[in-house]
Design a protein around this motif. Structure first.
Motif, PDB file in Angstrom:
ATOM      1  N   UNK A  77     -29.566  15.901 -41.727  1.00  0.00           N
ATOM      2  CA  UNK A  77     -28.957  16.844 -41.012  1.00  0.00           C
ATOM      3  C   UNK A  77     -27.673  16.862 -41.139  1.00  0.00           C
ATOM      4  N   UNK A  78     -27.011  17.702 -40.268  1.00  0.00           N
ATOM      5  CA  UNK A  78     -25.550  17.893 -40.133  1.00  0.00           C
ATOM      6  C   UNK A  78     -25.133  18.398 -38.979  1.00  0.00           C
ATOM      7  N   UNK A  79     -23.683  18.231 -38.766  1.00  0.00           N
ATOM      8  CA  UNK A  79     -23.018  19.116 -37.592  1.00  0.00           C
ATOM      9  C   UNK A  79     -21.522  19.336 -38.194  1.00  0.00           C
ATOM     10  N   UNK A  80     -21.796  20.420 -39.375  1.00  0.00           N
ATOM     11  CA  UNK A  80     -20.593  20.637 -40.221  1.00  0.00           C
ATOM     12  C   UNK A  80     -19.472  21.412 -39.578  1.00  0.00           C
ATOM     13  N   UNK A  81     -18.258  21.219 -39.961  1.00  0.00           N
ATOM     14  CA  UNK A  81     -17.310  21.941 -39.314  1.00  0.00           C
ATOM     15  C   UNK A  81     -16.826  22.763 -40.286  1.00  0.00           C
ATOM     16  N   UNK A  82     -16.313  23.754 -39.844  1.00  0.00           N
ATOM     17  CA  UNK A  82     -14.923  24.760 -40.740  1.00  0.00           C
ATOM     18  C   UNK A  82     -13.926  24.637 -39.864  1.00  0.00           C
ATOM     19  N   UNK A  83     -12.663  24.189 -40.734  1.00  0.00           N
ATOM     20  CA  UNK A  83     -11.467  24.059 -39.929  1.00  0.00           C
ATOM     21  C   UNK A  83     -10.349  25.402 -40.254  1.00  0.00           C
ATOM     22  N   UNK A  84      -9.975  25.950 -39.310  1.00  0.00           N
ATOM     23  CA  UNK A  84      -9.192  27.229 -39.493  1.00  0.00           C
ATOM     24  C   UNK A  84      -7.751  26.840 -39.131  1.00  0.00           C
ATOM     25  N   UNK A  85      -6.860  27.022 -39.863  1.00  0.00           N
ATOM     26  CA  UNK A  85      -5.481  26.878 -39.449  1.00  0.00           C
ATOM     27  C   UNK A  85      -4.595  27.903 -39.307  1.00  0.00           C
ATOM     28  N   UNK A  86      -3.516  27.804 -38.932  1.00  0.00           N
ATOM     29  CA  UNK A  86      -2.550  29.121 -38.468  1.00  0.00           C
ATOM     30  C   UNK A  86      -2.311  29.954 -39.625  1.00  0.00           C
ATOM     31  N   UNK A  87      -2.185  29.243 -40.768  1.00  0.00           N
ATOM     32  CA  UNK A  87      -1.907  30.105 -41.912  1.00  0.00           C
ATOM     33  C   UNK A  87      -2.868  30.645 -42.642  1.00  0.00           C
ATOM     34  N   UNK A  88      -4.205  30.483 -42.228  1.00  0.00           N
ATOM     35  CA  UNK A  88      -5.454  31.089 -42.843  1.00  0.00           C
ATOM     36  C   UNK A  88      -5.715  32.518 -42.941  1.00  0.00           C
ATOM     37  N   UNK A  89      -6.206  32.955 -44.098  1.00  0.00           N
ATOM     38  CA  UNK A  89      -6.439  34.513 -43.964  1.00  0.00           C
ATOM     39  C   UNK A  89      -7.755  34.673 -43.294  1.00  0.00           C
ATOM     40  N   UNK A  90      -7.418  35.197 -42.015  1.00  0.00           N
ATOM     41  CA  UNK A  90      -8.533  35.169 -41.009  1.00  0.00           C
ATOM     42  C   UNK A  90      -9.460  36.325 -41.548  1.00  0.00           C
ATOM     43  N   UNK A  91      -9.118  37.417 -42.095  1.00  0.00           N
ATOM     44  CA  UNK A  91     -10.019  38.644 -42.418  1.00  0.00           C
ATOM     45  C   UNK A  91     -10.970  37.855 -43.412  1.00  0.00           C
ATOM     46  N   UNK A  92     -10.514  36.863 -44.150  1.00  0.00           N
ATOM     47  CA  UNK A  92     -11.776  36.435 -45.124  1.00  0.00           C
ATOM     48  C   UNK A  92     -12.400  35.353 -44.586  1.00  0.00           C
ATOM     49  N   UNK A  93     -11.879  34.758 -43.555  1.00  0.00           N
ATOM     50  CA  UNK A  93     -12.450  33.489 -42.998  1.00  0.00           C
ATOM     51  C   UNK A  93     -13.786  34.157 -42.345  1.00  0.00           C
ATOM     52  N   UNK A  94     -13.367  35.205 -41.496  1.00  0.00           N
ATOM     53  CA  UNK A  94     -14.229  35.552 -40.419  1.00  0.00           C
ATOM     54  C   UNK A  94     -15.770  35.755 -40.808  1.00  0.00           C
ATOM     55  N   UNK A  95     -16.394  36.282 -41.783  1.00  0.00           N
ATOM     56  CA  UNK A  95     -17.666  36.478 -42.079  1.00  0.00           C
ATOM     57  C   UNK A  95     -18.447  35.178 -42.469  1.00  0.00           C
ATOM     58  N   UNK A  96     -17.539  34.200 -43.107  1.00  0.00           N
ATOM     59  CA  UNK A  96     -18.003  32.998 -43.377  1.00  0.00           C
ATOM     60  C   UNK A  96     -18.257  32.233 -42.251  1.00  0.00           C
ATOM     61  N   UNK A  97     -17.282  32.410 -41.177  1.00  0.00           N
ATOM     62  CA  UNK A  97     -17.336  31.469 -39.878  1.00  0.00           C
ATOM     63  C   UNK A  97     -18.652  31.807 -39.219  1.00  0.00           C
ATOM     64  N   UNK A  98     -18.934  33.074 -38.964  1.00  0.00           N
ATOM     65  CA  UNK A  98     -20.161  33.588 -38.290  1.00  0.00           C
ATOM     66  C   UNK A  98     -21.458  33.159 -39.303  1.00  0.00           C
ATOM     67  N   UNK A  99     -21.358  33.920 -40.451  1.00  0.00           N
ATOM     68  CA  UNK A  99     -22.610  33.640 -41.273  1.00  0.00           C
ATOM     69  C   UNK A  99     -23.190  32.228 -41.306  1.00  0.00           C
ATOM     70  N   UNK A 100     -22.204  31.237 -41.600  1.00  0.00           N
ATOM     71  CA  UNK A 100     -22.744  30.048 -41.849  1.00  0.00           C
ATOM     72  C   UNK A 100     -23.187  29.232 -40.517  1.00  0.00           C
ATOM     73  N   UNK A 101     -23.119  29.857 -39.388  1.00  0.00           N
ATOM     74  CA  UNK A 101     -23.718  29.283 -38.224  1.00  0.00           C
ATOM     75  C   UNK A 101     -25.034  30.011 -37.841  1.00  0.00           C
TER      76      UNK A 101
END
Ligand code: NAD
Ligand code: BTL
Length: 485
Positions: A258-282
């Motif tokens: 199993x797992x409890x995998x994290x995604x780490x989002x820093x202040x300088x991240x491209x949030x538009x690019x990140x958003x779909x991955x943040x949600x879909x991977x959950x």
């Protein structure tokens, strides 16, 4: 079953020695459609007697036609199986959707992944070879890459096609003879895969499939003295039992847990690019994914923005029957639903940032839960530490890189991690410091990519499957030292 996905094999039988046969005990188990609780069909309740027969058939195959086949010919059969999987893609997707409760689009992607594994390992079958080694005067020394022999494969219900592709595909490529024990909750595509193997001309005994209960057929396979290697994918609890049983026979085990995998989002991240991955991977496969990104760690400077964007995305998530192909289907069973609801109750003291909605077609008889995003969760809260195996994500704020690493590495698991930052030096630092078998930089693959080695550290398991390197795990090295003067 539906007309769209007729069964062209009898699921109440086991494939042993190239023949479909009734289990020794003559008993069956029901499969249920998690979308509406309706009965799907009966599967064989194999037990230790069937596992004995399957292991004997696998051993005989190694000593017969399968063992004598060239690596190139093995590869050709696997490639043919891959082609047949593609031809049956829609049927396999329908079966997986009904059996697992997985939306059709995801089930289709799993069928394509199975085909890719078969193509990839089919092509790789004759690419791994031994070496010659400079040694003392008068010697020629070389190594041979050989199969383990009989390999056991115990797989879960959440991604049957993908997991069978990566473990059985690699094992067959290296010339092992396999005994596969699929999960009793969902195994129709495992049985369809077996039938495809027969139709593709895989020699009798090279692949044997015995469905049944974990504590019966699974335990018999794990503890069988005639097995030479076990590949187990499933829970930590069962993995420990399998390792113990195999250990009694000094049989090596690969554990994908199993797992409890994290995604780490820093202040300088491209949030538009990140958003779909943040949600879909959950929420992929309703969160029933070993590599689900169930923890989203966000730096304070963008925390409110990420929370708002994820909350908006969650409010648009709709849950419904697998065949209606919404973003989420049901959970695998009402038992799994109770487990997830138990976690939601444990989060009663937390802030819910947003929840998805149930479609009108999500009947009470299906195992539906609303995807739920919790905000401002402490890193040591049970919802931030334990694998829930449902569509539940927690948002955890952090101040700086050091704190992000500390939180990311604070669970007993270590499967996958994602890092969102434009800072190249930070990407390199964190890729090294995060405890995980896979690290994704500015993207997140919840287990995707047949070419990419995959596996965990800590309680996520040990050993690596997928990719070319997996072939090392499904084979062993023999050293030949010839003295010729
Ligand atoms: N790391 C990975 O690649 C990966 C992939 C998928 C799932 N998983 C993990 O699997 C778990 C969910 O799957 P599950 O609930 O089906 O797991 P599980 O451990 O209950 O079952 C997995 C398999 O083990 C068999 N089994 C059960 N008891 C057994 C025993 N005593 N001896 C031998 N076999 C036995 C089951 O019949 C099934 O085939 C989650 O923890 C998930 O994270 C990991
Ligand atoms: C890695 N994957 C997505 C196939 C299975 C995890 O549950």
């Amino acid at each position: 079953m539906t007309d769209a996905a007729p069964l062209w094999f009898d699921p109440a039988l086991c494939l042993i020695d190239g023949r479909w046969q009734a289990p020794a005990g003559g008993e069956t188990l029901p499969l249920t459609n998690p979308s509406d609780g309706s009965p799907l069909c009966q599967i064989a309740r194999g037990d230790a007697r069937d596992i004995n027969a399957a292991v004997a058939a696998a051993r005989a195959a190694l000593e017969g036609g399968w063992g004598e086949m060239t690596a190139t010919d093995r590869g050709r059969i696997l490639s043919r199986m891959g082609q047949m999987v593609l031809e049956r893609c829609e049927t396999l997707a329908q079966l997986e959707a009904m059996d697992v409760g997985k939306p059709l689009t995801q089930a289709r992607a799993d069928a394509v992944a199975l085909a890719r594994y078969l193509e990839f390992y089919g092509g790789a079958a004759d690419k791994l070879h031994g070496d010659t080694i400079p040694y003392q005067a008068g010697y020629t020394v070389y190594t041979l890459r050989e199969p383990h022999g009989v390999t056991g494969h115990i797989v879960p219900w959440n991604y049957p096609m993908q997991i069978i592709g990566r473990s059985v595909g690699a094992a067959l490529a290296m010339g092992n003879a396999c005994v596969l024990k699929p999960a009793e909750e969902a195994c129709l595509t495992a049985l369809a895969f077996a039938q495809i193997a027969v139709e593709a001309g895989l020699p009798a005994g090279a692949l044997n499939v015995v469905s049944g209960i974990g504590a019966e057929a699974g335990a018999a396979l794990a503890g069988h003295p005639g097995v030479d290697h076990i590949s187990f994918t499933g829970s930590v609890r069962t993995g420990a039992l399998v390792q113990q049983a195999a250990g009694a026979n000094v049989v090596p085990v690969t554990l994908e847990l199993g797992g409890k995998s994290p995604q780490l989002v820093f202040d300088d991240a491209d949030l538009d690019a990140a958003l779909p991955f943040l949600v879909n991977a959950g929420i992929q496969n309703a969160g029933q994914t070993c590599s689900a990104a169930s923890r989203i760690l966000v730096q304070r400077g963008v925390y409110d923005q990420v929370r708002a964007a994820m909350a908006e995305a969650y409010s648009k998530l709709t849950v419904g029957p697998a065949l209606s192909d919404l973003r989420l289907g049901p959970l695998i069973s009402t038992r799994q639903k109770e487990i997830v609801e138990g976690y939601l109750a444990k989060g009663a003291d937390l802030t819910i940032a947003a929840q998805g909605v149930l479609s009108d077609a999500a009947s009470d008889r299906g195992a539906y839960v609303r995807p739920t995003l919790f905000a401002d969760v402490a890193a040591d809260h049970p919802l931030a530490q334990e694998e829930i195996f449902g569509p539940v994500q927690v948002l955890i704020p952090f101040e700086d890189e050091a704190e992000a690493v500390r939180i990311a590495n604070s669970t007993e698991y270590g499967l996958v991690a994602g890092i969102w930052t434009r800072d190249g030096a930070r990407q390199m630092r964190l890729a090294k410091r995060l405890r995980a078998g896979q690290v994704f930089l500015n993207n997140y693959g919840a287990g995707g990519g047949v070419e990419l080695p995959f596996g965990g550290v800590g309680k996520s398991g040990h050993g690596r499957e997928k990719g070319f390197k997996a072939l090392y795990g499904f084979s062993q090295l023999k050293t030949v030292a010839a003295y010729h003067g």
